[in-house]
Scaffold this active site. Structure first.
Site, PDB file in Angstrom:
ATOM      1  N   HIS A  89      71.293  49.956 -37.655  1.00 54.71           N
ATOM      2  CA  HIS A  89      70.281  48.512 -38.429  1.00 54.71           C
ATOM      3  C   HIS A  89      69.328  49.513 -39.275  1.00 54.71           C
ATOM      4  O   HIS A  89      68.393  49.687 -37.912  1.00 54.71           O
ATOM      5  CB  HIS A  89      70.702  48.158 -37.686  1.00 54.71           C
ATOM      6  CG  HIS A  89      69.801  47.778 -36.549  1.00 54.71           C
ATOM      7  ND1 HIS A  89      68.137  47.182 -36.464  1.00 54.71           N
ATOM      8  CD2 HIS A  89      69.542  48.328 -35.541  1.00 54.71           C
ATOM      9  CE1 HIS A  89      68.142  47.905 -34.943  1.00 54.71           C
ATOM     10  NE2 HIS A  89      69.038  47.712 -33.905  1.00 54.71           N
ATOM     11  N   ASP A 106      64.829  52.185 -32.113  1.00 55.57           N
ATOM     12  CA  ASP A 106      65.222  50.386 -31.908  1.00 55.57           C
ATOM     13  C   ASP A 106      65.089  50.450 -33.495  1.00 55.57           C
ATOM     14  O   ASP A 106      64.552  49.503 -33.675  1.00 55.57           O
ATOM     15  CB  ASP A 106      65.194  49.421 -30.990  1.00 55.57           C
ATOM     16  CG  ASP A 106      66.106  48.394 -31.596  1.00 55.57           C
ATOM     17  OD1 ASP A 106      67.391  48.391 -31.874  1.00 55.57           O
ATOM     18  OD2 ASP A 106      65.527  47.089 -30.845  1.00 55.57           O
ATOM     19  N   GLU A 122      70.233  43.269 -38.344  1.00 56.62           N
ATOM     20  CA  GLU A 122      70.815  43.013 -36.975  1.00 56.62           C
ATOM     21  C   GLU A 122      69.885  42.638 -35.814  1.00 56.62           C
ATOM     22  O   GLU A 122      70.743  41.423 -35.461  1.00 56.62           O
ATOM     23  CB  GLU A 122      70.332  44.933 -36.809  1.00 56.62           C
ATOM     24  CG  GLU A 122      71.537  45.053 -35.247  1.00 56.62           C
ATOM     25  CD  GLU A 122      70.427  44.222 -34.161  1.00 56.62           C
ATOM     26  OE1 GLU A 122      71.191  44.510 -33.043  1.00 56.62           O
ATOM     27  OE2 GLU A 122      70.046  44.662 -34.114  1.00 56.62           O
ATOM     28  N   GLU A 123      68.465  42.535 -35.422  1.00 58.73           N
ATOM     29  CA  GLU A 123      67.796  42.155 -34.836  1.00 58.73           C
ATOM     30  C   GLU A 123      67.468  40.093 -35.015  1.00 58.73           C
ATOM     31  O   GLU A 123      67.782  39.595 -33.277  1.00 58.73           O
ATOM     32  CB  GLU A 123      65.970  42.398 -35.077  1.00 58.73           C
ATOM     33  CG  GLU A 123      66.382  44.042 -34.883  1.00 58.73           C
ATOM     34  CD  GLU A 123      66.083  44.197 -33.254  1.00 58.73           C
ATOM     35  OE1 GLU A 123      66.903  43.307 -33.035  1.00 58.73           O
ATOM     36  OE2 GLU A 123      66.338  45.690 -33.354  1.00 58.73           O
ATOM     37  N   ASP A 183      72.509  52.805 -31.626  1.00 59.06           N
ATOM     38  CA  ASP A 183      71.507  51.837 -31.327  1.00 59.06           C
ATOM     39  C   ASP A 183      71.046  51.652 -29.984  1.00 59.06           C
ATOM     40  O   ASP A 183      71.848  50.682 -29.633  1.00 59.06           O
ATOM     41  CB  ASP A 183      72.594  50.704 -32.147  1.00 59.06           C
ATOM     42  CG  ASP A 183      71.560  49.541 -32.111  1.00 59.06           C
ATOM     43  OD1 ASP A 183      69.948  49.369 -32.113  1.00 59.06           O
ATOM     44  OD2 ASP A 183      72.039  48.289 -31.667  1.00 59.06           O
ATOM     45  N   HIS A 212      61.834  46.864 -28.801  1.00 60.79           N
ATOM     46  CA  HIS A 212      61.297  45.009 -29.104  1.00 60.79           C
ATOM     47  C   HIS A 212      59.593  45.166 -28.436  1.00 60.79           C
ATOM     48  O   HIS A 212      59.603  44.144 -28.862  1.00 60.79           O
ATOM     49  CB  HIS A 212      61.980  44.357 -28.436  1.00 60.79           C
ATOM     50  CG  HIS A 212      63.206  44.349 -29.262  1.00 60.79           C
ATOM     51  ND1 HIS A 212      64.397  42.804 -28.347  1.00 60.79           N
ATOM     52  CD2 HIS A 212      63.968  44.872 -29.869  1.00 60.79           C
ATOM     53  CE1 HIS A 212      65.185  43.027 -29.063  1.00 60.79           C
ATOM     54  NE2 HIS A 212      65.344  44.747 -29.841  1.00 60.79           N
TER      55      HIS A 212
END
Length: 457
Positions: free
Chosen positions: A280, A292, A326-327, A354, A424
Site C-alpha cells: 500500500h 509501512d 489501506e491505513e 505489508d 505508525h
C-alpha cells in the site's frame, strides 16, 4: 521390467533438470536483487523526498506520480492509474497533552491523535482519568464511574507471544473501538496505550472508528507513548484524582479522488490469468512510511523488474498494484477487487508485502491444502536463502477482497520482532530500513511469483 526402469530413469532425469533450472533462476533473481537492486533507491525517494503519504494528501498525490514514472521506466507492457475515492483526514497542529497532579503542577507526555478522530474544543479538554485494561471493563465500571472522565486504555501488547502480529491483534481493538465504546458511558475523551512492545517516547497513530455514532456525539481519541502510559498509570496509583489535559486540532474533510498505481507484464501463454503482487502506497503522517508500507511497494515493483531483467518470460500476466488507502479505509483494495470482478478477470495468485522491510523468513498462505502443499514442495529451493516458513494464515489486507475458491493469497513474512517499534510512529523512517534485508525480501517475493507462474495448475 526393463521398460519400467527406463521410464523411472527418464522421469528422474526430467525432474532433476527442472530442479536445476529452478535453482539457477532463483540464484539469478537473488544475485540481481543484491548486486543491482533498485528498491532501496526508490524507497529513498519516497521517504526522503516525499515523506508521509496520508490518504488524500499532497504527498500521496506525489507518490502516485513518482511510482507511475518509475514503473513506466521499466518498460512494462502497460502502466495505468485506477481512480478511487479516499477519505481525507488532517492532523492539524501538533497535539499537546500533560498530566496535572495539582493546579499548576504538570508533566508533559507524548501523544498523537488517532486517525479519524474528532478534535477537542479549541481550548482543549481536562478531566479526571479512569484506567482500564480493555473494552470489557467499561460495562463493569458503568456510566457512574466513567461519565465526564477520560478513559485510559492501558492493555499492553503481550510480550511473551513470539508472533508479534498476534500480540498486536490482541490489543488493537481498544484503539479501533475505544472511543466508540467509551462515549456510550459519557466519557469526554480516550487515551490509548501505543501498540508497541518497546518502552519509548513515540506515540503510535492508527485508525479508529465511531461506528454510526452521530458526529456531534463523538469524543476525541489519542494515542500515548508506552513511556507516557507507564508514567500515567504509575501516577494514577499515587493520585487517582489527577487530571489529564489534551488538545488536538485534527479534522475530517470530504472524500477526494486518488489512485491505485498499476503496472503489468502480459503473459505469454495464459494472459487471461493474473498474478498480483503489491503493497500500500499510503502511510501515516508521523514518519515517512518507510517500513509501512514503502518497503512493500518498492519490493513489489522490484518483483516485475527482477523477473524482466533476468530474462524470464511469464506464462501468466504479472501485475504490480500499489494500493491507496489501506491505513484508514481499504478503499484501494476494495476498488481493485470490484473492478477485477466487473471485468471477470481470473486471478490465480496474489502476494502482499505489508510487514516491513526486515529480513524475510517465509510466507503466510491462505488457500487450499493442495495449493499449500505445492508451495511447501519448493521449500528446498528457498532454504539456501534461509527462507523456511511456509505456514497457513493471513495474507494481507489489500489483497483480501480478492479471496475466492480458486485464488491463492500470500503475505511475505519478514522477521517481526522490531516491526512494532516503528509501526505508525515518527521513527518509521528510511534510516531504519536495511538495504540488504529489503532486497532479500524483494528477491524472495520474485522467486515465489516465478514458481507460481511456472507450476501452478
Amino acid at each position: 521390467m526393463r521398460r519400467s526402469v527406463l521410464f523411472v530413469l527418464l522421469i528422474t532425469s526430467v525432474l532433476s533438470f527442472a530442479q536445476q533450472e529452478d535453482e539457477k533462476q532463483l540464484r539469478a533473481i537473488y544475485d540481481m536483487a543484491l548486486l543491482n537492486g533498485k528498491g532501496y533507491h526508490w524507497l529513498d525517494y519516497l521517504s526522503n523526498q516525499i515523506g508521509g503519504r496520508l490518504s488524500g494528501s499532497l504527498n500521496a498525490e506525489r507518490a502516485v506520480k513518482y511510482t507511475r514514472e518509475q514503473l513506466d521506466s521499466l518498460g512494462l507492457d502497460k502502466v495505468w492509474l485506477q481512480p478511487v475515492m479516499v477519505p481525507k483526514w488532517v492532523r492539524g497542529t501538533p497535539e499537546i497533552a500533560y498530566i496535572e497532579t495539582s493546579p499548576g503542577l504538570t508533566t508533559n507526555v507524548p501523544v498523537c491523535a488517532l486517525g479519524g478522530s474528532v478534535p477537542t474544543v479549541a481550548s482543549g479538554i481536562k478531566a479526571q482519568v479512569v484506567e482500564v485494561q480493555g473494552l470489557e471493563e467499561l460495562s463493569k465500571l458503568g456510566r457512574e464511574k466513567i461519565e465526564g472522565k477520560i478513559v485510559f486504555y492501558n492493555r499492553p501488547m503481550q510480550a511473551d507471544l513470539i508472533q508479534t502480529f498476534e500480540a498486536y491483534g490482541g490489543c488493537v481493538d481498544q484503539r479501533y473501538a475505544g472511543a466508540m465504546e467509551a462515549g456510550k458511558y459519557g466519557a469526554v475523551g480516550v487515551i490509548v496505550r501505543s501498540m508497541n512492545l518497546r518502552l519509548d517516547d513515540y506515540p503510535h497513530a492508527g485508525a479508529m472508528s465511531y461506528g454510526d455514532i452521530p458526529v456531534t456525539q463523538r469524543i476525541p481519541a489519542a494515542a500515548i507513548s508506552t513511556n507516557g502510559a507507564e508514567l500515567l498509570s504509575g501516577m494514577l496509583t499515587l493520585n487517582p484524582d489527577l487530571r489529564f489535559y489534551l488538545r488536538q486540532t485534527c479534522r475530517q474533510f470530504d472524500d477526494v479522488k486518488s489512485y491505485n498505481v498499476i503496472g503489468e507484464i502480459t503473459g505469454s501463454e495464459r494472459p487471461e490469468e493474473v498474478i498480483v503482487v503489491g503493497g500500500h502506497l499510503d502511510s501515516w503522517d508521523l514518519g515517512d512510511g518507510a517500513h509501512d508500507d514503502g518497503a512493500g511497494c518498492v519490493q513489489s515493483m522490484e518483483v516485475l523488474r527482477l523477473l524482466k531483467e533476468t530474462g524470464y518470460k511469464p506464462k501468466r500476466t504479472l501485475r504490480v498494484v500499489l494500493f491507496m488507502n489501506e491505513e484508514n479505509g481499504l478503499r484501494g483494495g476494495n476498488k481493485y477487487a470490484e473492478e477485477a470482478k466487473a471485468r471477470k478477470e481470473k486471478h490465480i495468485f496474489a502476494l502482499e508485502s505489508d510487514a516491513g522491510g526486515f529480513t524475510p523468513r517465509g510466507f503466510s498462505l491462505d488457500g487450499t491444502d493442495q495449493q499449500l502443499e505445492l508451495v511447501r514442495s519448493w521449500k528446498p529451493l528457498f532454504e539456501p536463502y534461509l527462507i523456511h516458513l511456509f505456514q497457513k494464515g493471513y495474507s494481507g489486507a489489500d489483497i483480501s477482497p480478492l479471496a475466492g475458491d480458486e485464488i491463492l493469497l500470500a503475505g511475505l513474512l519478514p522477521d517481526s520482532q522490531r516491526y512494532f517499534d516503528h509501526h505508525h510512529a515518527a521513527n518509521d523512517t528510511f534510516e531504519h530500513v536495511n538495504k540488504r534485508e529489503l532486497q532479500l525480501g524483494a528477491a524472495t517475493m520474485a522467486s515465489l511469483v516465478y514458481l507460481i507462474d511456472k507450476y501452478m495448475k
